[in-house]
Scaffold this motif. Structure first.
Motif, PDB file in Angstrom:
ATOM      1  N   ILE A 147     -42.545   1.054  13.792  1.00 56.04           N
ATOM      2  CA  ILE A 147     -41.314   1.679  14.272  1.00 56.04           C
ATOM      3  C   ILE A 147     -41.408   1.983  15.764  1.00 56.04           C
ATOM      4  O   ILE A 147     -40.406   1.995  16.482  1.00 56.04           O
ATOM      5  CB  ILE A 147     -41.013   2.963  13.473  1.00 56.04           C
ATOM      6  CG1 ILE A 147     -41.053   2.668  11.970  1.00 56.04           C
ATOM      7  CG2 ILE A 147     -39.657   3.532  13.854  1.00 56.04           C
ATOM      8  CD1 ILE A 147     -40.065   1.634  11.515  1.00 56.04           C
ATOM      9  N   GLU A 148     -42.625   2.191  16.248  1.00 55.42           N
ATOM     10  CA  GLU A 148     -42.819   2.470  17.677  1.00 55.42           C
ATOM     11  C   GLU A 148     -42.280   1.328  18.539  1.00 55.42           C
ATOM     12  O   GLU A 148     -41.698   1.558  19.602  1.00 55.42           O
ATOM     13  CB  GLU A 148     -44.308   2.680  17.960  1.00 55.42           C
ATOM     14  CG  GLU A 148     -44.631   2.988  19.406  1.00 55.42           C
ATOM     15  CD  GLU A 148     -46.129   3.058  19.646  1.00 55.42           C
ATOM     16  OE1 GLU A 148     -46.524   3.138  20.830  1.00 55.42           O
ATOM     17  OE2 GLU A 148     -46.909   3.039  18.666  1.00 55.42           O
ATOM     18  N   ASP A 149     -42.446   0.082  18.082  1.00 55.15           N
ATOM     19  CA  ASP A 149     -41.923  -1.071  18.827  1.00 55.15           C
ATOM     20  C   ASP A 149     -40.406  -1.007  18.929  1.00 55.15           C
ATOM     21  O   ASP A 149     -39.822  -1.248  19.986  1.00 55.15           O
ATOM     22  CB  ASP A 149     -42.337  -2.384  18.149  1.00 55.15           C
ATOM     23  CG  ASP A 149     -43.814  -2.692  18.314  1.00 55.15           C
ATOM     24  OD1 ASP A 149     -44.478  -2.013  19.120  1.00 55.15           O
ATOM     25  OD2 ASP A 149     -44.302  -3.610  17.626  1.00 55.15           O
ATOM     26  N   LEU A 150     -39.768  -0.705  17.809  1.00 54.11           N
ATOM     27  CA  LEU A 150     -38.301  -0.634  17.795  1.00 54.11           C
ATOM     28  C   LEU A 150     -37.804   0.536  18.634  1.00 54.11           C
ATOM     29  O   LEU A 150     -36.749   0.449  19.268  1.00 54.11           O
ATOM     30  CB  LEU A 150     -37.800  -0.515  16.358  1.00 54.11           C
ATOM     31  CG  LEU A 150     -38.156  -1.694  15.445  1.00 54.11           C
ATOM     32  CD1 LEU A 150     -37.622  -1.465  14.040  1.00 54.11           C
ATOM     33  CD2 LEU A 150     -37.621  -2.997  16.010  1.00 54.11           C
ATOM     34  N   ASP A 191     -31.561  -1.334  20.489  1.00 52.54           N
ATOM     35  CA  ASP A 191     -30.323  -0.650  20.860  1.00 52.54           C
ATOM     36  C   ASP A 191     -29.710   0.048  19.653  1.00 52.54           C
ATOM     37  O   ASP A 191     -29.133   1.131  19.781  1.00 52.54           O
ATOM     38  CB  ASP A 191     -29.316  -1.659  21.420  1.00 52.54           C
ATOM     39  CG  ASP A 191     -29.836  -2.349  22.662  1.00 52.54           C
ATOM     40  OD1 ASP A 191     -29.934  -1.695  23.704  1.00 52.54           O
ATOM     41  OD2 ASP A 191     -30.164  -3.555  22.580  1.00 52.54           O
ATOM     42  N   TYR A 192     -29.839  -0.596  18.492  1.00 54.25           N
ATOM     43  CA  TYR A 192     -29.287  -0.047  17.253  1.00 54.25           C
ATOM     44  C   TYR A 192     -30.346  -0.128  16.157  1.00 54.25           C
ATOM     45  O   TYR A 192     -31.226  -0.990  16.193  1.00 54.25           O
ATOM     46  CB  TYR A 192     -28.041  -0.826  16.812  1.00 54.25           C
ATOM     47  CG  TYR A 192     -26.888  -0.708  17.781  1.00 54.25           C
ATOM     48  CD1 TYR A 192     -25.966   0.328  17.685  1.00 54.25           C
ATOM     49  CD2 TYR A 192     -26.731  -1.639  18.806  1.00 54.25           C
ATOM     50  CE1 TYR A 192     -24.919   0.447  18.589  1.00 54.25           C
ATOM     51  CE2 TYR A 192     -25.691  -1.532  19.713  1.00 54.25           C
ATOM     52  CZ  TYR A 192     -24.794  -0.490  19.598  1.00 54.25           C
ATOM     53  OH  TYR A 192     -23.764  -0.377  20.501  1.00 54.25           O
ATOM     54  N   ILE A 193     -30.227   0.770  15.185  1.00 54.10           N
ATOM     55  CA  ILE A 193     -31.139   0.793  14.045  1.00 54.10           C
ATOM     56  C   ILE A 193     -30.329   0.726  12.760  1.00 54.10           C
ATOM     57  O   ILE A 193     -29.365   1.476  12.575  1.00 54.10           O
ATOM     58  CB  ILE A 193     -31.989   2.085  14.026  1.00 54.10           C
ATOM     59  CG1 ILE A 193     -32.846   2.192  15.290  1.00 54.10           C
ATOM     60  CG2 ILE A 193     -32.857   2.143  12.775  1.00 54.10           C
ATOM     61  CD1 ILE A 193     -33.924   1.144  15.436  1.00 54.10           C
ATOM     62  N   GLU A 240     -26.417   2.951   9.895  1.00 53.53           N
ATOM     63  CA  GLU A 240     -26.414   2.011  11.021  1.00 53.53           C
ATOM     64  C   GLU A 240     -25.963   2.816  12.228  1.00 53.53           C
ATOM     65  O   GLU A 240     -24.805   3.217  12.318  1.00 53.53           O
ATOM     66  CB  GLU A 240     -25.445   0.857  10.762  1.00 53.53           C
ATOM     67  CG  GLU A 240     -25.297  -0.100  11.950  1.00 53.53           C
ATOM     68  CD  GLU A 240     -24.135  -1.076  11.785  1.00 53.53           C
ATOM     69  OE1 GLU A 240     -24.022  -1.994  12.616  1.00 53.53           O
ATOM     70  OE2 GLU A 240     -23.331  -0.896  10.852  1.00 53.53           O
ATOM     71  N   LYS A 241     -26.887   3.088  13.149  1.00 56.35           N
ATOM     72  CA  LYS A 241     -26.567   3.959  14.284  1.00 56.35           C
ATOM     73  C   LYS A 241     -27.252   3.439  15.550  1.00 56.35           C
ATOM     74  O   LYS A 241     -28.240   2.704  15.477  1.00 56.35           O
ATOM     75  CB  LYS A 241     -27.030   5.397  14.023  1.00 56.35           C
ATOM     76  CG  LYS A 241     -26.311   6.107  12.883  1.00 56.35           C
ATOM     77  CD  LYS A 241     -26.812   7.534  12.723  1.00 56.35           C
ATOM     78  CE  LYS A 241     -26.130   8.235  11.560  1.00 56.35           C
ATOM     79  NZ  LYS A 241     -24.715   8.511  11.832  1.00 56.35           N
ATOM     80  N   SER A 242     -26.754   3.876  16.683  1.00 52.20           N
ATOM     81  CA  SER A 242     -27.442   3.553  17.928  1.00 52.20           C
ATOM     82  C   SER A 242     -28.750   4.342  17.975  1.00 52.20           C
ATOM     83  O   SER A 242     -28.844   5.455  17.447  1.00 52.20           O
ATOM     84  CB  SER A 242     -26.580   3.902  19.141  1.00 52.20           C
ATOM     85  OG  SER A 242     -26.583   5.296  19.378  1.00 52.20           O
ATOM     86  N   LYS A 243     -29.762   3.743  18.577  1.00 52.72           N
ATOM     87  CA  LYS A 243     -31.054   4.413  18.680  1.00 52.72           C
ATOM     88  C   LYS A 243     -30.921   5.736  19.429  1.00 52.72           C
ATOM     89  O   LYS A 243     -31.508   6.751  19.030  1.00 52.72           O
ATOM     90  CB  LYS A 243     -32.059   3.502  19.402  1.00 52.72           C
ATOM     91  CG  LYS A 243     -33.441   4.127  19.574  1.00 52.72           C
ATOM     92  CD  LYS A 243     -34.337   3.264  20.435  1.00 52.72           C
ATOM     93  CE  LYS A 243     -33.876   3.234  21.880  1.00 52.72           C
ATOM     94  NZ  LYS A 243     -34.742   2.399  22.735  1.00 52.72           N
ATOM     95  N   GLY A 261     -25.961  -9.337  23.154  1.00 53.24           N
ATOM     96  CA  GLY A 261     -26.645  -8.616  24.215  1.00 53.24           C
ATOM     97  C   GLY A 261     -27.477  -7.455  23.736  1.00 53.24           C
ATOM     98  O   GLY A 261     -27.951  -6.645  24.542  1.00 53.24           O
ATOM     99  N   CYS A 262     -27.700  -7.349  22.417  1.00 53.92           N
ATOM    100  CA  CYS A 262     -28.392  -6.179  21.855  1.00 53.92           C
ATOM    101  C   CYS A 262     -29.550  -6.584  20.945  1.00 53.92           C
ATOM    102  O   CYS A 262     -29.597  -7.699  20.433  1.00 53.92           O
ATOM    103  CB  CYS A 262     -27.416  -5.306  21.059  1.00 53.92           C
ATOM    104  SG  CYS A 262     -26.150  -4.511  22.067  1.00 53.92           S
ATOM    105  N   ILE A 263     -30.452  -5.632  20.749  1.00 55.10           N
ATOM    106  CA  ILE A 263     -31.528  -5.757  19.773  1.00 55.10           C
ATOM    107  C   ILE A 263     -31.262  -4.753  18.664  1.00 55.10           C
ATOM    108  O   ILE A 263     -31.104  -3.562  18.924  1.00 55.10           O
ATOM    109  CB  ILE A 263     -32.905  -5.483  20.407  1.00 55.10           C
ATOM    110  CG1 ILE A 263     -33.201  -6.497  21.519  1.00 55.10           C
ATOM    111  CG2 ILE A 263     -34.000  -5.530  19.342  1.00 55.10           C
ATOM    112  CD1 ILE A 263     -34.491  -6.225  22.280  1.00 55.10           C
ATOM    113  N   VAL A 264     -31.185  -5.247  17.436  1.00 50.66           N
ATOM    114  CA  VAL A 264     -30.982  -4.387  16.278  1.00 50.66           C
ATOM    115  C   VAL A 264     -32.274  -4.345  15.483  1.00 50.66           C
ATOM    116  O   VAL A 264     -32.809  -5.394  15.092  1.00 50.66           O
ATOM    117  CB  VAL A 264     -29.822  -4.891  15.399  1.00 50.66           C
ATOM    118  CG1 VAL A 264     -29.738  -4.081  14.107  1.00 50.66           C
ATOM    119  CG2 VAL A 264     -28.507  -4.796  16.159  1.00 50.66           C
ATOM    120  N   GLY A 265     -32.797  -3.145  15.266  1.00 51.91           N
ATOM    121  CA  GLY A 265     -34.003  -2.967  14.478  1.00 51.91           C
ATOM    122  C   GLY A 265     -33.652  -2.707  13.023  1.00 51.91           C
ATOM    123  O   GLY A 265     -32.799  -1.873  12.721  1.00 51.91           O
TER     124      GLY A 265
END
Length: 286
Positions: free
Chosen positions: A190-193, A198-200, A211-214, A29-33
């Motif tokens: 990076i602007e897209d992410l 949700d996380y980077i 590894e952290k939440s945005k 359920g998440c997007i990781v950049g």
């Protein structure tokens, strides 16, 4: 939160580069950049996840199954979008659809045609006549049209204009509206992410720097901009990294709300993901 993809201690060595102990997860359920400068190891990480190149050590799981044990049915649940088109360029979009309909059991012809129309992709032209942006859109359409559970995207939206990129980002957000789906998205834009992740995961020199939440990165950190002779006013325990600019110093610090009250005589700004990456790569870590 259970993981769609999980890497634990993944390493891969080449003569002049190595991934070292890569550990992170992509929650359902998440997007990781995935961010980092060119050559940091982002593409190698994705290729290792896809088993294009095998890891020397560590484990990679896809919905709990190790990647080298995945069945064909499991592999159909992975959609991939590379930066370069991998399709035979003498085909049209219609001809390409006929091929994919025979490859994927869950291929959705109606959805494919719907997306072609929505994204203004010509169906009668050969792919060789497409612009790079059209090829990118077609790659995303093909990846979505077999209804995967995970999308892995490698630096592929940079050829699109800002308006079309936003439309594609909306498609990705729709995809993860299904809580079973997930996206791992490597990008130097990076602007897209910052808009959708949700996380980077930040990879630097073949290692995971963080590894952290945005939201944690953007709202719990800050930048203090000051003159070099004001650095001694900032306590070391508050600093993450220092970047010396031509006209002063940018200091990445913890605790945005607390910092504003603590250093009232210094300029404290909110931070962007771009700035965090630049300071972490080019600055001095504290």
């Amino acid at each position: 939160m259970s993981a769609a993809i999980e890497l634990k201690g993944v390493s891969k060595s080449y003569p002049h580069f190595a991934l070292k102990d890569i550990t992170f997860s992509v929650p359902k359920g998440c997007i990781v950049g995935l961010i980092g400068e060119n050559g940091a190891g982002k593409s190698t990480t994705l290729k290792t996840i896809l088993n294009i190149c095998s890891a020397d050590a560590g484990t990679i799981t896809f919905y709990g199954k190790e990647i080298n044990t995945l069945s064909l049915s499991d592999k159909e649940n992975i959609g991939v979008v590379f930066d370069d088109s991998v399709f035979y360029e003498n085909l049209s979009a219609f001809e390409l659809e006929k091929i994919f309909s025979k490859i994927y059991k869950k291929w959705d012809r109606n959805y494919y045609l719907e997306l072609l129309t929505k994204l203004d992709i010509p169906t009668d032209k050969k792919l060789a006549e497409y612009s790079k942006g059209m090829k990118t859109k077609l790659s995303v359409i093909c990846a979505l049209s077999h209804h995967p559970k995970v999308l892995i995207i490698d630096e592929s939206l940079s050829s699109l204009d800002p308006v079309m990129r936003d439309e594609m980002l909306d498609l990705l957000l729709d995809f993860v509206a299904d809580d079973e789906n997930a996206i791992l998205f490597s990008s130097h834009i990076i602007e897209d992410l910052q808009k959708i992740a949700d996380y980077i995961v930040f990879i630097n020199h073949g290692e995971v720097a963080f590894e952290k939440s945005k939201d944690e990165l953007l709202y719990e950190n800050a930048i203090i901009r000051c003159r070099a002779n004001q650095l001694n006013e900032i306590e070391k325990q508050d600093m993450i990294a220092i970047y010396r600019e031509e006209n002063g110093v940018a200091v990445l610090v913890h605790n945005y709300d607390g910092i504003r009250g603590k250093y009232k005589n210094l300029l404290v700004d909110q931070v962007t993901l771009d700035e965090i990456m630049k300071i972490m790569i080019k600055g001095e870590l504290v």
